[in-house]
Design a protein around this motif. Structure first.
Motif: not given
Length: 445
Positions: A388-393, A436-444
């Motif tokens: 739930e927190i990761l989408p804030k990225l 995918n935007e959340v996943i890429m923001a997590t990777l960055n």
């Protein structure tokens, strides 16, 4: 209108400083400018004279006027100087001059030097701290013991334990107890305080809404603030295992923080540990599910404290983050404590998630994977909190090319996530987050 400064005066002044052959036009222009400046200085000096309730213009008024227009003052002309001009004839022109006093150099050399004046300094001191006057030289001295009435003096009981600077002693009849300084508040504030505390402990829901609204918007609660803070800390400590009024106490704390007319800074060292206790405590009470809601509420209150006072106290948020991160990465702490740390770090904002939480998820992923077999329900709570927190990225990093992202296979994306946040959490993200935007923001991060 006659001119104060004729051209000849300007030419004579110019000759005295080495400027010869000054043209008449230039001398006339300089005479007009000098006349304007003299009028300006006299006008400003008259203001100082009138504000000083005087009718005589002094040299100090002229110096103050020069300072106002950014001109160096004239040194050597003091308030007590009484100048007398004398007349003399220079050719056919009458001149006015002042007699200069004559001094013997030998007298000046042998005379003692005057003392240097003391520099102007400013000092600050506490007039009172929480209603108690500090015993410092700047404040009036405390009352002498002889002035204390006999009725106010109390003796320690025979077998009482009395605290002294070097330890404790058993009370005797020779030990005198000094009366404490009391903080006096009005009867109306006492009634209001009793009503608030009674309602928070278990009053009517409608009355509770009214009390919280008053705490958030009333501007006359400054005298009751230390009592409210003490009530909050005591009730959290007494009821943390009962789950009875902790949620109401957190709502009361949130209302006081939202009241901009109250100055909570002197009480943060009491409030923050109490709120952190609600976030990271291992057990709360007999109800196995009620504590999740308390941790969520306490995390939001803690984030609001850091947001409001973090700029003024720049070490507040880093110390809170250090405490939360230490508990999160400790494998001996319970999963309930880990959950509170996760939601609190997420509530502190996107920058904390990006720079603190995500870089430590790989370490925590290994801890979570080991603990999931022992307590599956709590482990899933922690996983869902992270998801739930990761989408804030979203929007925190430069968006990558969508065509390039589409060419990355799910296996490669999961492998990159596993290298970033661990295998266990990478699998959960790939299964439950399709953005995918959340996943890429997590990777960055």
């Amino acid at each position: 209108m006659d001119k104060i400064f004729p051209k000849d005066t300007i030419k004579n002044t110019a000759d005295s400083i080495g400027i010869t052959n000054l043209k008449d036009n230039a001398a006339a222009a300089l005479a007009l400018d000098a006349e304007y400046r003299i009028h300006e200085i006299i006008q400003e000096a008259n203001k100082f004279m009138r504000h000083s309730k005087r009718t005589k213009l002094t040299g100090e008024d002229i110096n103050n006027a020069l300072r106002v227009i950014n001109v160096d003052p004239l040194y050597g002309f003091t308030l007590n100087d009484n100048f007398k001009f004398q007349r003399t004839l220079a050719g056919q022109q009458e001149l006015l001059f002042m007699d200069d006093d004559e001094y013997e150099f030998e007298t000046l050399i042998t005379s003692p030097m005057p003392k240097l004046p003391a520099e102007v300094t400013y000092t600050a001191h506490w007039l009172a701290v929480e209603g108690v006057q500090p015993a410092i030289p700047h404040n009036p001295p405390p009352p002498i013991e002889d002035t204390i009435p006999e009725s106010s003096r109390k003796k320690a009981p025979p077998n009482a334990i009395v605290q002294v600077p070097n330890g404790v002693v058993t009370g005797t009849s020779d030990i005198e107890l000094k009366p404490l300084v009391q903080h006096v508040i009005s009867q109306e504030l006492k009634v209001f305080y009793d009503k608030v505390t009674k309602t928070i402990k278990g009053g009517d829901s409608k009355m509770k809404v009214s009390v919280l609204y008053s705490l958030q918007h009333d501007t006359g609660l400054a005298q009751l603030l230390p009592y409210f803070v003490r009530f909050i800390c005591e009730q959290i400590g007494q009821n943390i295992k009962k789950n009875t009024i902790v949620e109401s106490i957190l709502e009361m704390t949130n209302a006081l923080i939202n009241n901009t007319s109250l100055r909570l800074e002197p009480y943060l060292h009491h409030l923050v540990p109490a709120i952190l206790t609600c976030v990271v405590r291992k057990k709360f009470g007999p109800d196995p599910d009620y504590h999740w809601k308390i941790r969520d509420s306490a995390a939001l209150v803690l984030a609001k404290i850091c947001d409001r006072f973090g700029m003024e106290y720049n070490t507040l948020q880093p110390r809170v983050i250090k405490t939360l991160l230490s508990a999160l990465t400790d494998p001996t702490k319970s999963l309930s404590t880990h959950y509170g740390c996760i939601v609190a770090l997420g509530a502190l904002g996107r920058e904390v998630i990006k720079t603190i939480l995500v870089p430590n998820l790989k370490t925590y992923s290994e801890i979570l994977e080991q603990r999931k077999n022992v307590d599956k329900n709590k482990a899933e709570r922690c996983e869902n909190a992270i998801l739930e927190i990761l989408p804030k990225l979203k929007g925190s990093s430069v968006p990558a090319d969508s065509d390039q992202n589409s060419q990355i296979s799910d296996e490669d994306l999961q492998q990159r996530l596993a290298d970033k946040i661990g295998v266990h959490l990478a699998k959960q993200i790939m299964d439950k987050i399709s953005d995918n935007e959340v996943i890429m923001a997590t990777l960055n991060c």
